[in-house]
Design an enzyme around this catalytic site. Structure first.
Site, PDB file in Angstrom:
ATOM      1  N   GLY A 318       0.831  -0.981  -0.214  1.00  0.00           N
ATOM      2  CA  GLY A 318      -0.121  -0.089  -0.204  1.00  0.00           C
ATOM      3  C   GLY A 318       0.591   1.714  -0.286  1.00  0.00           C
ATOM      4  N   TRP A 321       2.517   2.119  -3.343  1.00  0.00           N
ATOM      5  CA  TRP A 321       1.121   1.871  -4.861  1.00  0.00           C
ATOM      6  C   TRP A 321       1.357   3.628  -4.744  1.00  0.00           C
ATOM      7  CZ3 TRP A 321      -3.159   5.491  -3.985  1.00  0.00           C
ATOM      8  CH2 TRP A 321      -3.529   5.339  -4.873  1.00  0.00           C
ATOM      9  N   HIS A 322       1.898   3.955  -3.167  1.00  0.00           N
ATOM     10  CA  HIS A 322       2.099   5.602  -3.588  1.00  0.00           C
ATOM     11  C   HIS A 322       2.949   6.921  -3.929  1.00  0.00           C
ATOM     12  CE1 HIS A 322      -1.771   5.517   0.115  1.00  0.00           C
ATOM     13  NE2 HIS A 322      -2.156   6.372  -0.097  1.00  0.00           N
ATOM     14  N   GLY A 323       3.773   5.578  -4.478  1.00  0.00           N
ATOM     15  CA  GLY A 323       4.528   6.341  -5.069  1.00  0.00           C
ATOM     16  C   GLY A 323       6.206   5.036  -4.771  1.00  0.00           C
ATOM     17  N   PHE A 478       0.021   9.951  -7.588  1.00  0.00           N
ATOM     18  CA  PHE A 478      -0.456   8.937  -7.372  1.00  0.00           C
ATOM     19  C   PHE A 478      -0.591   7.837  -8.201  1.00  0.00           C
ATOM     20  CE2 PHE A 478      -0.487  10.762  -2.636  1.00  0.00           C
ATOM     21  CZ  PHE A 478       0.600  10.748  -2.556  1.00  0.00           C
TER      22      PHE A 478
END
Length: 478
Positions: A318, A321-323, A478
């Site tokens: 997770g 996933w943001h960066g 993102f």
């Protein structure tokens, strides 16, 4: 194109609404095609070079979905089709989002100088996850066969395309198919405008208003104790109002078309535990990670130890996933550790004595908020080293400046804290009930209606006047 821009508010939105309802008088399908084309135009205005990639992604996933839904495949062939779809999606996401990150780390380990510079397509994380969920549900036999225009609109629908929420086909496509949504509903349009106005105010006045204070912690080489805390708290509140503002605007825009979007934000800083925090922050991402990653890994069905391992894996991914950066990995690892501690505590202390329930909730809320602020430092910092520098300053009360600028920052941060903890959220103000498709039911009969509308108009005016030349939403990255 930005929601918080004059071309969008004054030109794009009125034109798309007018075309949608005009076509709705003549056909049930034409408005869907119109809205899908408008959504592509919305995307192309800001990211024209990636429109082809978006269309290929839609065609690929719709084709794989067709194989899973309509073709009579043997079980092994169905597995192969699902694997093809998911691996294809992740491969594209991996190339565009993580190739540079992987190259940097290989260079650091091997002393090589491989350079990878690939622009990140806006919204790729959101439309990729949306379609992976569609494929998995199709494999599970939980998807009806959808027409291509409805599927294309489900993926490209402009209120969510750039920064979420992550939509679910079962929720959205039936709404696109309904004839009733093609006729203008004055009540829904009014409620949509009010919710949009609240979101616009949050973004342009609150989030952008506190943004300069973030530099106290994240742009100073050696911040003092008070500067580090003021900057970290300023970012904590900037991100809150930026993201919740976007979520409100998306819901408000969609309501004008008669479509209910899922709630993505529910007062997360009022949470009394980290588990509760994740039920209120980026709710659709949390649901996706739970349903399609955590449960697929085994969830809590294989014992306590594996449950914690699955939690850590889920939150690490997770974070990624943001960066593509170690700061996001650290952020995900921290939240994974927080969740493990929270679940372990609940297992050790299943029942709190009645006398201690209230004090325990207060202590829980304070600890949860502090844990979230610490994690946001990694989320915002340019590097892990820089984040540790800020955290070191936050832990060193011997180094205090507290000049005029710091006192003013402290006052402003306190006002934001009061708003976050004492004010009701947008769905509570408007009575927004996504599950039952209800909103603003108290508004038509309420004695306060004129005053409420005057207030909403003022909020909208302040939000429009607060628009800056180019102020992107943080989640655009993102």
């Amino acid at each position: 194109m930005l929601f918080n821009s004059y071309p969008f508010i004054l030109l794009f939105l009125p034109a798309v609404l007018a075309g949608y309802f005009w076509l709705g008088r003549r056909s049930n399908l034409a408005p869907v095609i119109w809205l899908a084309l408008a959504s592509l135009a919305f995307y192309a205005i800001g990211s024209w070079q990636f429109v082809g990639l978006l269309l290929i992604s839609i065609a690929f996933n719709y084709g794989v979905g067709y194989l899973l839904i309509a073709a009579k495949l043997a079980p092994m062939q169905r597995k192969a089709a699902l694997a093809l779809g998911v691996v294809g999606d992740l491969l594209v996401l991996g190339i565009f989002k993580y190739a540079g990150f992987v190259a940097e780390n290989i260079n650091a380990l091997a002393g090589t100088h491989v350079a990878v510079h690939i622009l990140l397509p806006v919204g790729i994380s959101f439309y990729t996850f949306t379609q992976i969920a569609f494929l998995v549900d199709a494999y599970r036999g939980q998807v009806a066969r959808y027409a291509l225009p409805h599927y294309a609109l489900f993926v490209t629908y402009f209120p969510h395309l750039i920064a979420g929420p992550i939509l679910h086909h079962k929720d959205m496509i039936p709404q696109f198919e309904r004839k009733e949504t093609k006729y203008p509903d004055a009540h829904l349009i009014l409620c949509g405008i009010v919710i949009f106005a609240i979101g616009l105010f949050k973004k342009t006045c609150l989030a952008d208003g506190i943004q300069p204070l973030v530099a106290l912690a994240f742009e100073a080489r050696s911040p003092s104790f008070d500067q580090a805390w003021c900057g970290a708290l300023a970012y904590t509140f900037q991100l809150y109002f930026d993201f919740s503002g976007y979520s409100d605007m998306a819901i408000g825009l969609s309501l004008m078309f008669g479509i209910f979007l899922p709630v993505n934000f529910n007062s997360p800083y009022k949470a009394t535990s980290i588990v509760e925090f994740w039920r209120g922050w980026h709710m659709t991402l949390s649901q996706f990670l739970r349903d399609y990653l955590y449960i697929s890994l085994g969830g809590n069905r294989r014992g306590r130890v594996l449950r914690y391992v699955n939690l850590m894996i889920t939150m690490l991914l997770g974070g990624l996933w943001h960066g593509a950066a170690w700061t996001f990995v650290a952020w995900g690892a921290l939240h994974g550790a927080y969740l493990c501690v929270n679940h372990a505590f609940n297992a050790l202390v299943p029942n709190v004595p009645a006398l201690l329930v209230r004090p325990a909730r207060i202590v829980g809320a304070i600890l949860t908020f502090l844990a979230v602020v610490v994690a946001w430092v990694f989320f915002r910092a340019e590097s892990v080293t820089w984040a540790l520098r800020v955290l070191h300053a936050m832990a060193d009360p011997s180094n205090i400046v507290l000049g005029r600028e710091e006192i003013a920052a402290l006052v402003l941060v306190s006002i934001y804290a009061a708003l976050v903890w004492l004010a009701p959220n947008t769905q509570a103000i408007m009575g927004y009930d996504h599950d039952n498709r209800r909103v603003g039911e108290a508004l038509p009969a309420g004695r306060m209606r004129p005053l409420f509308l005057y207030g909403a108009s003022l909020v909208l005016a302040l939000g429009i006047l607060g628009i800056q030349s180019h102020s992107e939403f943080i989640y655009f990255r993102f």
